[in-house]
Design a protein around this motif. Structure first.
Motif, mmCIF file in Angstrom:
data_model
loop_
_atom_site.group_PDB
_atom_site.id
_atom_site.type_symbol
_atom_site.label_atom_id
_atom_site.label_comp_id
_atom_site.label_asym_id
_atom_site.label_seq_id
_atom_site.Cartn_x
_atom_site.Cartn_y
_atom_site.Cartn_z
ATOM 1 N N TYR A 40 0.839 -1.204 0.000
ATOM 2 C CA TYR A 40 0.000 0.000 0.000
ATOM 3 C C TYR A 40 0.876 1.257 0.000
ATOM 4 O O TYR A 40 0.634 2.199 -0.769
ATOM 5 N N PHE A 44 0.894 3.800 -3.342
ATOM 6 C CA PHE A 44 0.382 5.163 -3.304
ATOM 7 C C PHE A 44 1.511 6.194 -3.281
ATOM 8 O O PHE A 44 1.292 7.368 -3.627
ATOM 9 N N GLN A 47 2.054 6.497 -6.924
ATOM 10 C CA GLN A 47 0.924 7.248 -7.488
ATOM 11 C C GLN A 47 1.055 8.734 -7.178
ATOM 12 O O GLN A 47 0.820 9.588 -8.048
ATOM 13 N N ARG A 48 1.440 9.058 -5.954
ATOM 14 C CA ARG A 48 1.585 10.464 -5.563
ATOM 15 C C ARG A 48 2.739 11.115 -6.313
ATOM 16 O O ARG A 48 2.638 12.282 -6.737
ATOM 17 N N ASN A 75 3.555 9.808 2.511
ATOM 18 C CA ASN A 75 2.652 8.677 2.751
ATOM 19 C C ASN A 75 3.016 7.931 4.031
ATOM 20 O O ASN A 75 2.137 7.344 4.684
ATOM 21 N N ILE A 150 -8.731 7.445 -1.761
ATOM 22 C CA ILE A 150 -7.539 6.638 -1.456
ATOM 23 C C ILE A 150 -7.812 5.726 -0.263
ATOM 24 O O ILE A 150 -7.423 4.559 -0.244
ATOM 25 N N GLY A 154 -7.902 1.730 -0.562
ATOM 26 C CA GLY A 154 -6.949 0.989 0.255
ATOM 27 C C GLY A 154 -7.643 0.052 1.237
ATOM 28 O O GLY A 154 -7.121 -1.008 1.592
#
Length: 378
Positions: A40, A44, A47-48, A75, A150, A154
């Motif tokens: 996770y 992300f 992705q960010r 994150n 998100i 998740g």
């Protein structure tokens, strides 16, 4: 208010004892959670990182300032909040409300958790995260919905895993209960069948010994033949009846011997026994037929002082067996006697246990006649 605080007290206790992460499962579940949250975090963060690059390119900004480490650290700051919120949903709301079919409360609490989660993230951002960036981005409605999406994306795989694990556990428990119930039922039926046999054998022996006693008193020449037939019948009861099923031909041989024994006693009774069809290579529960034939003598020839008669017909067709027993009855002015004694009562129970949904039994009684019609699928 007390109920709301008890919910948070329960959740805090789980956090302190570590149950929010591992529950009551083994280290395999803990390994799954650690792996899940690492994936996770990386997913992300990537992705960010690419989202920031896209935004900077769209505004003609230098993308060299967009570092993957910044996205990873951001994150990482948010990860504890995500873990706590997700496990609050999965380890508290789902088992305490969803699994217990309290769907209304579950929907309200789950909706509130999803709605309030972005505010929690906003507090973390303004209190901690933004201090690490010289020009932090302003928090907008887009950030609010992005944080909510998100969180939901998740949370979904984790919730699916927990629900699937619960359903598998429930299914295993249900199968175990069904197995235990079946074993208990089989033991109960076995005990009841033994009880029925213990009642049936003495009942038959009592009637047969009465016949022999009557012949001995009369000093009949038929007594030796009766003793031989009785010996064969006892051998059948002692040895063959121990099995759940016996050869149909052996059971018929037992019936023939029984009828011949009764002919000795009731020499004035007109008895006709017919057999049709192939009786070989078929099996049947021992002495399941005998009770109805015995009943025809007990409540027919034995109680009719006139000219009693008995008609017995046995027919086999493929895997089906048909038994018809009709006997005369004396007219009773003081009311008909109860002809369904312990023998027929026990046989009804045996048929229900051994041939459930595979037999039809019809008993008919008039003022001068009693009939039995039995159909069985062997």
């Amino acid at each position: 208010m007390t109920k709301i605080w008890s919910i948070f007290d329960y959740y805090a206790l789980n956090l302190m004892t570590g149950k929010v992460f591992t529950g009551n499962s083994s280290g395999r579940k803990l390994f799954f959670y650690i792996t899940y949250w690492l994936i996770y975090l990386i997913f992300f963060s990537v992705q960010r990182f690419f989202s920031m690059r896209y935004i900077m390119l769209s505004h003609n900004l230098d993308t060299g300032n967009a570092l993957f480490s910044d996205s990873l650290m951001t994150n990482l700051f948010f990860l504890p909040a995500v873990i706590l919120s997700s496990h609050f949903m999965v380890n508290f709301l789902v088992p305490r409300f969803y699994f217990l079919k309290r769907f209304y409360l579950f929907s309200i609490l789950a909706g509130l958790t999803i709605i309030l989660y972005p505010f929690f993230i906003y507090l973390l951002r303004i209190l901690y995260v933004d201090h690490f960036y010289p020009n932090p981005e302003k928090y907008s409605i887009d950030n609010y919905f992005a944080a909510m999406l998100i969180f939901v994306f998740g949370l979904a795989p984790l919730a699916w895993y927990e629900i699937a694990r619960h359903l598998r556990s429930v299914d295993e428990i249900r199968r175990r209960i069904d197995k235990d119930r079946l074993e208990a039922l089989l033991k109960l039926k076995e005990a009841e069948l033994k009880l029925l046999k213990s009642q049936l054998h003495p009942h038959f022996l009592f009637n047969t010994l009465n016949n022999l006693y009557a012949l001995v008193i009369e000093k009949s020449d038929r007594a030796p033949d009766l003793i031989i037939r009785l010996s064969d019948m006892l051998s059948y009861i002692i040895y063959d009846c121990k099995s759940e099923k016996v050869e149909l031909s052996k059971d018929i041989g037992f019936i023939k011997n029984y009828i011949e024994v009764q002919k000795v006693r009731f020499d004035n009774c007109n008895i006709r026994f017919t057999i049709k069809g192939d009786m070989d290579n078929k099996k049947i529960a021992p002495m399941i037929l005998h009770t109805f034939i015995d009943n025809s003598f007990k409540h027919g020839a034995e109680t009719d002082p006139g000219n009693p008669w008995i008609r017995i017909a046995l027919t086999a067709s493929d895997d089906k067996l048909f038994l018809t027993v009709i006997n005369s009855m004396a007219n009773h002015t003081d009311g008909d006697p109860d002809i369904e004694g312990i023998g027929i009562t026990n046989t009804r129970k045996r048929l229900e246990m051994l041939y459930r949904d595979r037999h039809e039994l019809v008993l008919q009684k008039t003022h001068d006649k009693f009939a039995v019609f039995l159909k069985m699928k062997l």
